[in-house]
Write an enzyme that holds these catalytic residues in place. Sequence first.
Site, PDB file in Angstrom:
ATOM      1  N   CYS A   2       0.844  -1.184   0.000  1.00 45.32           N
ATOM      2  CA  CYS A   2       0.000   0.000   0.000  1.00 45.32           C
ATOM      3  C   CYS A   2       0.885   1.242   0.000  1.00 45.32           C
ATOM      4  O   CYS A   2       2.026   1.212   0.415  1.00 45.32           O
ATOM      5  CB  CYS A   2      -0.910   0.024   1.226  1.00 45.32           C
ATOM      6  N   ARG A  27       2.503  -0.537  -6.997  1.00 47.25           N
ATOM      7  CA  ARG A  27       2.480  -1.424  -5.845  1.00 47.25           C
ATOM      8  C   ARG A  27       1.272  -2.348  -5.868  1.00 47.25           C
ATOM      9  O   ARG A  27       1.255  -3.381  -5.197  1.00 47.25           O
ATOM     10  CB  ARG A  27       2.435  -0.592  -4.551  1.00 47.25           C
ATOM     11  N   TRP A  74      -4.432  -2.008  -0.618  1.00 45.61           N
ATOM     12  CA  TRP A  74      -4.643  -3.391  -1.059  1.00 45.61           C
ATOM     13  C   TRP A  74      -5.362  -4.091   0.079  1.00 45.61           C
ATOM     14  O   TRP A  74      -4.880  -4.160   1.189  1.00 45.61           O
ATOM     15  CB  TRP A  74      -3.317  -4.089  -1.365  1.00 45.61           C
ATOM     16  N   ASN A  98      -0.490   1.269   6.594  1.00 43.41           N
ATOM     17  CA  ASN A  98       0.013   0.066   5.944  1.00 43.41           C
ATOM     18  C   ASN A  98       0.365  -0.942   7.027  1.00 43.41           C
ATOM     19  O   ASN A  98       0.945  -0.567   8.049  1.00 43.41           O
ATOM     20  CB  ASN A  98       1.273   0.350   5.124  1.00 43.41           C
ATOM     21  N   GLY A  99       0.072  -2.215   6.801  1.00 45.55           N
ATOM     22  CA  GLY A  99       0.449  -3.238   7.771  1.00 45.55           C
ATOM     23  C   GLY A  99      -0.760  -4.000   8.281  1.00 45.55           C
ATOM     24  O   GLY A  99      -1.865  -3.904   7.741  1.00 45.55           O
ATOM     25  N   GLU A 477      17.903 -23.754  -0.071  1.00 39.79           N
ATOM     26  CA  GLU A 477      17.752 -22.387  -0.558  1.00 39.79           C
ATOM     27  C   GLU A 477      18.871 -21.504  -0.005  1.00 39.79           C
ATOM     28  O   GLU A 477      19.423 -20.655  -0.722  1.00 39.79           O
ATOM     29  CB  GLU A 477      16.386 -21.834  -0.155  1.00 39.79           C
ATOM     30  N   LYS A 481      21.558 -19.395  -2.237  1.00 43.09           N
ATOM     31  CA  LYS A 481      21.795 -17.955  -2.112  1.00 43.09           C
ATOM     32  C   LYS A 481      23.281 -17.657  -1.948  1.00 43.09           C
ATOM     33  O   LYS A 481      23.815 -16.730  -2.546  1.00 43.09           O
ATOM     34  CB  LYS A 481      21.023 -17.382  -0.920  1.00 43.09           C
ATOM     35  N   GLU A 484      25.031 -18.197  -5.234  1.00 41.88           N
ATOM     36  CA  GLU A 484      24.671 -17.230  -6.272  1.00 41.88           C
ATOM     37  C   GLU A 484      25.441 -15.922  -6.149  1.00 41.88           C
ATOM     38  O   GLU A 484      25.888 -15.373  -7.163  1.00 41.88           O
ATOM     39  CB  GLU A 484      23.165 -16.914  -6.197  1.00 41.88           C
ATOM     40  N   HIS A 500      25.326 -40.232   6.508  1.00 42.74           N
ATOM     41  CA  HIS A 500      25.272 -41.042   5.292  1.00 42.74           C
ATOM     42  C   HIS A 500      26.164 -40.481   4.192  1.00 42.74           C
ATOM     43  O   HIS A 500      25.907 -40.703   3.007  1.00 42.74           O
ATOM     44  CB  HIS A 500      23.830 -41.151   4.804  1.00 42.74           C
ATOM     45  N   LYS A 599      17.850 -12.692 -14.296  1.00 46.12           N
ATOM     46  CA  LYS A 599      16.707 -12.667 -13.386  1.00 46.12           C
ATOM     47  C   LYS A 599      15.657 -13.692 -13.778  1.00 46.12           C
ATOM     48  O   LYS A 599      15.105 -14.384 -12.931  1.00 46.12           O
ATOM     49  CB  LYS A 599      16.089 -11.259 -13.363  1.00 46.12           C
TER      50      LYS A 599
END
Length: 604
Positions: A2, A27, A74, A98-99, A477, A481, A484, A500, A599
């Site tokens: 928002c 937004r 929103w 907002n929030g 993940e 990161k 990357e 193992h 990207k």
Amino acid sequence: MCGIIGVTGNGPVVPRLIDSLKRLEYRGYDSAGVAAVVDGSVERRRAKGKIRNLEAVLVEDPMTATVGIGHTRWATHGAPTTENAHPHKAGRVTLVHNGIIENFAELKAELAAEGHVFESQTDTEVIAHLLDVELNTGRAPLEAFKATLDRLTGAYALAVLIDGTDDLILGARRGSPLVVGWGEDEMYLGSDALAVGPFTQKISYLEEGDYVAVTKAGAQMFDVAGNPVERAIVQVSASSAMVEKGEYRHFMEKEIHEQPDSVQHTLSEYLDLVTGKAKTNPVDFAAIDRIQIVACGTAFYAGQIGRYAFEKLAGLPCDVEIASEFRYRSPAVSKSTLAVAVSQSGETADTLASLTWCKAQGLQTAAVVNVHSSSMAREAAVLWPTHAGPEIGVASTKAFTAQVAALLALAVAAGVARGRIDAATEAELVKALFESPRLIAEALTMGESIRAVTHDLSKADDVLFLGRGAMFPLAMEGALKLKEISYIHAEGYAAGELKHGPIALIDEETPTIALAPLDDVFEKTASNLQEVAARGGPVIMIAPEKAPDPHGAGIRRIHAPDCHPLIAPLVYAVPVQLLAYYTAVQKGTDVDQPRNLAKSVTVE
């Protein structure tokens, strides 16, 4: 997501508020409104839909003023209606927000018992009523504002007008960004540098917990304890481009810090905190017998986290496959399977091809995507949108957590539809999910403790990440990161697999990073870390402060927020991302555009 703008000065304010709100349209929003001080009293104009609808309202019912606030909303609490649009008003108080206020239901019940009448379904209106109550005790505006903030649990950025105070806008932030703009005999509040960009290039970024009183002469700022503070004034780009980094060194850092907002807005697509229920879904989860998720890279790990949730909460078998393998291996599928593509861009070539193939086999199809006009969004029968907003950094951060948030919320909906989750459990899980933006914001405060370990981490050639349950895909993940953006070799493993094979890699030069929320497998994870420490391997354990200490030399702890197990992947994603980010900064690599990467991978 928002947008907020506030202006106090000498010229006509309403056209300027509208200009700023138009800059914030990217937004995403479903209603808009403005409020201004007219002859000592605050008046509002609001409209559902696009800003042009608000402009039409202002043509019919104009306002002349020099002080005002504006908002693009929103919907989170309550449908996108004019009544639920911001600004909200109660007594002398008018504000935008907002929030998410997590304890709004208790506060609303308390206020209703005292005779307060609410005209909207939002959590925001509760703040206006609370502040009006504090003002009616005789407190000065700043004192009343601080007392109100102290009663709020959750995330917020606020801009507030009070009847009878012609040259004053109050602002506050916790978990959602807010900036102060400095002008000549004029001042501004905004949700980001872009909001105040039409008026000034001089910005102060409020820090977590700050609140502020803004007049055309300047700004008084206070920290969370109420102590007067000063925040640096920085110069931003004159263009105020949509991709402004603002106070951050890199887009990746900025996008990591945007996650409380992006997760909140994604969750609001699927859940209703007011009712404590999952929203109606176009997919009949009771009529399918399997989910097949296809994705690449980071989205694949988001899908893996989703698998744990779908199987645990809904008893629904779920397969997750790398799209580049799935599309070429002639997989066996049935028409009672739901095929789900997960992608930030919605254009990833292998994932799109897999989705198209599934559709050709007669499978039901859905797409979890951030770009709602993308090829996958058009190809799938059902669009499950995420609301991360534009993501500029090549290494995905807020798009990943938005995907995870959507999948966790959908798993709750599936559990309800399949009769595996009763009403009380549904309410508990929905509440936990809506707590995640606040806890993500809390996790962002871990930055300094994480930065402290990256000096040594940046010297490593190899790093191991360990986790159990949903922490296992998050460990993968985390390793991705680090690879990357720092170019350090890293691998993520299920902690139970340590003996193992991977334990052979342990030595004094190979750090192990363990994701260890206080869940039902914490003791097993702790035992794995003792095995690493016994072999001289340095260990960084990310766990809640109240978690027991594993015995072993060389185990270094970083304290993460304690949280419900369902949302642990969202909360623990932040330290994982910050570890990679600060390590890359330490090494001096190109964080936003790492070598050899794009990207969106739109070719094989």
